[in-house]
Each structure stands twice: as C-alpha cells, then as structure tokens.
Design a protein around this motif. Structure first.
Motif, mmCIF file in Angstrom:
data_model
loop_
_atom_site.group_PDB
_atom_site.id
_atom_site.type_symbol
_atom_site.label_atom_id
_atom_site.label_comp_id
_atom_site.label_asym_id
_atom_site.label_seq_id
_atom_site.Cartn_x
_atom_site.Cartn_y
_atom_site.Cartn_z
ATOM 1 N N SER A 85 29.632 15.383 -7.722
ATOM 2 C CA SER A 85 28.508 14.691 -7.097
ATOM 3 C C SER A 85 27.180 14.972 -7.756
ATOM 4 N N VAL A 86 26.346 13.976 -7.659
ATOM 5 C CA VAL A 86 25.016 14.054 -8.257
ATOM 6 C C VAL A 86 24.011 13.707 -7.171
ATOM 7 N N MET A 87 22.994 14.560 -7.015
ATOM 8 C CA MET A 87 21.955 14.307 -6.015
ATOM 9 C C MET A 87 20.752 13.676 -6.694
ATOM 10 N N LEU A 88 20.380 12.488 -6.218
ATOM 11 C CA LEU A 88 19.301 11.734 -6.855
ATOM 12 C C LEU A 88 18.108 11.560 -5.923
ATOM 13 N N HIS A 89 16.930 11.550 -6.507
ATOM 14 C CA HIS A 89 15.703 11.272 -5.752
ATOM 15 C C HIS A 89 15.241 9.874 -6.132
ATOM 16 N N LEU A 90 15.332 8.918 -5.177
ATOM 17 C CA LEU A 90 15.109 7.512 -5.523
ATOM 18 C C LEU A 90 14.035 6.846 -4.657
ATOM 19 N N PRO A 91 12.849 7.431 -4.614
ATOM 20 C CA PRO A 91 11.831 6.878 -3.709
ATOM 21 C C PRO A 91 11.392 5.454 -4.069
ATOM 22 N N GLY B 51 19.438 19.405 -12.552
ATOM 23 C CA GLY B 51 19.347 18.197 -13.368
ATOM 24 C C GLY B 51 20.697 17.538 -13.591
ATOM 25 N N PHE B 52 20.741 16.610 -14.538
ATOM 26 C CA PHE B 52 21.940 15.812 -14.801
ATOM 27 C C PHE B 52 22.770 16.496 -15.869
ATOM 28 N N VAL C 220 17.166 13.341 -11.168
ATOM 29 C CA VAL C 220 18.402 14.008 -10.750
ATOM 30 C C VAL C 220 18.086 15.439 -10.325
ATOM 31 N N ILE C 221 18.300 15.726 -9.050
ATOM 32 C CA ILE C 221 18.040 17.078 -8.547
ATOM 33 C C ILE C 221 19.102 18.030 -9.074
ATOM 34 N N SER C 222 20.361 17.676 -8.831
ATOM 35 C CA SER C 222 21.419 18.595 -9.216
ATOM 36 C C SER C 222 22.715 17.859 -9.493
ATOM 37 N N SER C 223 23.573 18.514 -10.281
ATOM 38 C CA SER C 223 24.913 18.018 -10.571
ATOM 39 C C SER C 223 25.879 19.068 -10.048
ATOM 40 N N ARG C 224 26.866 18.613 -9.312
ATOM 41 C CA ARG C 224 27.757 19.578 -8.671
ATOM 42 C C ARG C 224 29.209 19.132 -8.795
#
Ligand SMILES: [Zn+2]
Ligand SMILES: [Zn+2]
Lengths: 360, 177
Positions: A178-184, A132-133, A26-30
C-alpha cells in the motif's frame, strides 16, 4: 533489546521524515506479509497456551537470526492502553493488535521501518515501511526478512494455494502493498472519484480515510492491492507501483490548475489554515488534520516557506491523542487534549517562525 | 458531530467510493470498527462481505437442508464448523483449506480470480500439508491431556511430536548434504 517508548515520543519515525522519492505527494510505501506457523491452529482457534507458545516460538527463533537482533520486543498485552495506541498512531502496530486479547507482541527496528506483529489476525505479520514512494526498496527488505525468518520457522504452506492465512482474502502471497497519498488538489477540483473508479476497475482498493484509528486525516488516501493469489509478489508490487506515478501526475496537474486559476483563493485558504494552527487555544484532532492538510499543500507549492514537509508530518503524528498524552506525561480527557494540542501547535509553529526569522 | 449509529461523538470519517457518488460516513470508534469489518473493497474484506459472497455461492448450489448439513461440518483438527467460518470469516487451521476445499475453492476464485499460487515458496522448511496437520492434531491432544491432568499421556504425546519434528529436520539435513 528493550525499548523506551518515551524515547520514541520525541523522535520522527520512518514515514514522518518526509523524505524519499515523491514525498511531497506520497507519504509512505508499505508492504506487509501474513504468515502462520505450520504446527499451530490459526489465532481464532488458539488456546491461551497456544498463543503464548506461538509468541515464545517466534521470539526464540528470532533471537537466532543475527541480522534481526537489534529489534525491540514488546509484549503488547502488557503495555498500557496509551502505549498501545501510541504504537498504532505511529503505524507500528495495527488496530487489531491494539484491541486483541491474550499474548501478543511486536518487534520494531530502531528506525521504525520494520515491524513484526505476533498473534494479530495471523501468527506473524511482517511490515516494512518507507518514507515516500519506495516500494522496490520495501519489497527487497521484506523479502530478505521473510527469508531469514523462514529459515527458522516452518510456515503453513500449500503447494497450490501458497501461504495459508486465517482469512481466504490473504491466501497465496499473503502480501498487501500500500501507498499513502496526499491528494488535496484532486479533492478540491473534485476529480478524485474519477481516479478512484478507474483504480477499482483494475482491482486496486482505495480507501479515503479521514481517520486511521480515532484521528481525522484530511485528503489522505491509501491505495492497495486486493488480490493476493495467482500473481507473483513482484507482479502485485508492480501493479501498485505502476499506477502511483499517474496519480501523482494528476495531483500535480490539479495543483498547477489551482495555482493558475485562482492563486489568491488558494493562498488565502492555506494562510487561514496556518493562522488558525498558530493561534488556536483549543483545537480538535479532526480540525487539526484538515488544517495541516492545507498547510502541507502550501509548503509543497512554496506558499509557506518557514516549514518543511517533515515538520507537518511530525505535527500530524504528535497531535494524536496518545502522542499528546505521552508528551504531556499524563492522561488527558478530550477537552484537555484539545487545549494541549493547541498549545503544542502554537509552541512548535512559533519556534519555526523564530528559526526562520533568525536565519534571514 | 454525532455517530450515525449511536449517540457517541463521531471520530471516524470514512469516504466510501464504491458507488457512483462518494459517500461520507461519520461514526464513533466502536461503530467504525464494526463498519470496517464489513466493508467490501477495502483491501481487507471483513466477515460480512465474505459471508455475503459465500451466501451467494451457496444459494446457487445448495438447498436449505444441504446448507444446514454443511454448516454442521467440523474440521477434525481444529474443530471449527463451517457455520463458524461463515460467521466469523476466519478459518481455524491450515487443514481447513484441505477439509473445506470444495466449499472454499469457489470463494477463493471469487476473491482472487485464481486458484494457483505463483509467488515465492519456502526455501528451507518444507513440510507436507499432511504432516502439518498431524502436528496440530498431536499438539491439541497433548493440551487436552494436560487439561485432564493425564500427564503420562501428555509426555508420550510430547515425545511423538518431538520425534516427528526431529525426524523431519533429520530428513532435511540428509537431503541437503
Ligand atoms: Zn457509534
Ligand atoms: Zn481446522
């Protein structure tokens, strides 16, 4: 308080820290709240004096809130084009505020967690961002700021419909979580669509964006609530909050699978990405983002050990067009940016390598 | 890579996940801006998807003639016509939620599945929808008077606005004591 944008340039904003719970994925929580002042028309029907009056009214009232006096104010319409994009690249203002016309402002707290946009689509957009989350902390902070502002401003509010917004899609709570996720790994294993289809069924919006603004971002996805009316803020927050751990779990399982299945291929892909970033002489924003995405996963999986997640996040931000121009201290065309970007990456990564070697 | 809509380089790469298969779309910044404004399911539905919902809803309810009449309906406070709202997807003032209530309610139900706010309420500054509307109207008349250089009228209106605002502050203070 005045802010020196050049000073921000060298710093890592909140969401770049790579800290906070689950920050490997989780990159960021907004959270953002849309509010309008009762006695003015919405922005679309505002006259030029109206816009200036709204801007002034919010500023004057804010100055009366002791808890918010360390916010830095900027008239966005008075900033240069590069500075406006610079703020957008740090996610402190929206694209809409970059491109709007007339009097408009932003107030930012020194650690870049809180930003207030004035005269965006609504008179006021309050945004809180956490690394983060961390939606619970984000909600606590934004609720407190909203209460503080509400004690000074009369919001447009309807007994049944709640907070009134320029667009009916935001009416009610005016809240977007919103939550930005890194899901490679979910992307590589082609499971991502399955996850998203199930999210859409429960009214969550998913945006797979390789670009926020003009930058490309590999494997980053944003999940947010679509509904803003008929549920309390806590219910809306929890809907996003409850689903994120499941996606984190899927992503971790996909990473484990990739490691077990074909560690050599994975390691090769990541090492090549790292190699290009360390040696390229000219590189586009898009390629940089894709390669950084691979390297980011490599750091998480322990396949690359001379970098931290915070380094990667910083590189994501600093290699964007407006940031490069701020760092360089002058305008750059596309070709100039591509070589400046490569130079920046080479310098940064070789320094890290050196630091790593010195420690050993 | 070139933008799918024009000749500029594509800098925006959007993956749409609404269909069965994910779809990659490559656009320049200008075209992406337009595209994003009309993409449903993004958490910020743009004007086109709102317009689509409205069109659907209106098709069921109204004949072309009735629709034409509805389009000309204008909010007396901010002056926005229903047609403008349909086109821009943005309302003109808080009163529109009251004035266009019968048209907006089905749309709101369509978007949110509900018509009743269950979240927080303002704690201190409560102003009735009616007095909100009154203030917007007075302010608008005042600006118009200034524009027409009718300064005496403008200053009367300014006093009326001040009285109305202070009256409410007073009422609140009395109430809280
Ligand atoms: Zn284009
Ligand atoms: Zn109106």
């Amino acid at each position: 308080m005045n802010v020196d944008l050049n000073e921000l340039t060298g710093r890592a904003g909140e969401w770049m820290k790579g800290a906070g719970p689950q920050s490997d994925i989780v990159i960021s929580s907004r959270i953002r709240l849309a509010r309008n002042i009762a006695e003015f028309p919405f922005i679309r029907r505002c006259t030029t004096p109206d816009r200036a009056a709204i801007d002034k009214a919010v500023r004057d009232r804010l100055a009366e809130v002791p808890q918010l006096t360390d916010l830095a104010y900027m008239r966005v319409d008075e900033l240069s084009d590069v500075d406006r994009h610079f703020l957008a690249e740090r996610q402190l203002i929206s694209r809409e505020l970059v491109e709007a016309e007339g009097a408009r402002s932003v107030a930012i707290d020194p650690n870049e967690r809180l930003s207030l946009m004035i005269n965006e689509e609504d008179h006021l957009r309050i945004q809180v961002m956490k690394s983060g989350f961390d939606l619970v902390a984000a909600w606590e902070q934004i609720n407190e700021v909203d209460d503080l502002l509400e004690s000074k401003l009369t919001y447009a509010f309807h007994d049944k419909l709640g907070y009134l917004t320029a667009c009916p899609t935001n009416v009610g709570t005016g809240m977007r979580v919103s939550v930005m996720l890194h899901l490679p790994a979910l992307v590589i294993t082609q499971q991502i669509e399955k996850v998203f289809r199930s999210l859409q069924k429960i009214n969550l919006a998913v945006r797979g964006l390789y670009g926020e603004g003009s930058q490309a971002m590999g494997d980053f996805y944003q999940i947010s609530n679509q509904i803003t009316l008929g549920r309390s803020e806590i219910e809306l927050r929890d809907q996003v909050h409850d689903v994120v751990p499941m996606i984190i779990d899927y992503e971790r399982r996909a990473r484990d699978f990739l490691l077990k299945q074909n560690q050599q291929d994975l390691h090769d892909k990541i090492s090549r990405a790292y190699g290009i970033l360390r040696t390229a002489q000219t590189i586009s924003s898009e390629e940089t983002m894709h390669l950084l995405s691979s390297v980011r996963m490599g750091v998480n999986l322990g396949l690359i050990d001379d970098l931290l997640i915070a380094d990667i996040n910083k590189l994501f931000v600093d290699t964007q067009p407006a940031h490069l121009q701020k760092l360089r201290g002058g305008p750059l065309d596309t070709a100039g940016r591509n070589s400046e970007r490569a130079l920046y990456l080479r310098r940064y990564l070789s320094q890290k390598e050196k630091d790593g070697a010195d420690q050993n | 890579m070139k933008c799918q809509q024009c000749e500029k380089p594509a800098t925006f790469h959007i993956t749409e996940l609404t269909g069965e298969q994910p779809q990659e779309i490559h656009l320049c910044e200008g075209c992406a801006q337009k595209y994003l404004m009309q993409t449903p399911g993004t958490g910020m539905p743009g004007k086109a998807s709102l317009a689509g919902m409205l069109a659907q809803q209106l098709k069921v309810a109204d004949t072309a003639k009735e629709l034409e009449k509805l389009d000309e309906k204008c909010c007396p406070i901010c002056g926005i016509s229903f047609y403008e709202f349909r086109n821009q997807g943005r309302l003109g003032c808080p009163h529109d939620y009251v004035f266009f209530a019968s048209e907006l309610e089905p749309l709101i139900v369509n978007i949110h599945g509900d018509l009743l706010h269950k979240g927080k309420h303002p704690l201190t500054h409560k102003r009735s929808t009616e007095s909100q509307t009154k203030l917007i109207q007075l302010r608008r008349e005042m600006n118009e008077a200034i524009r027409l250089e009718q300064y005496e009228r403008a200053s009367e209106l300014r006093d009326t606005i001040r009285n109305l605002e202070e009256g409410e502050e007073q009422a609140e203070d009395d109430h809280s004591v």
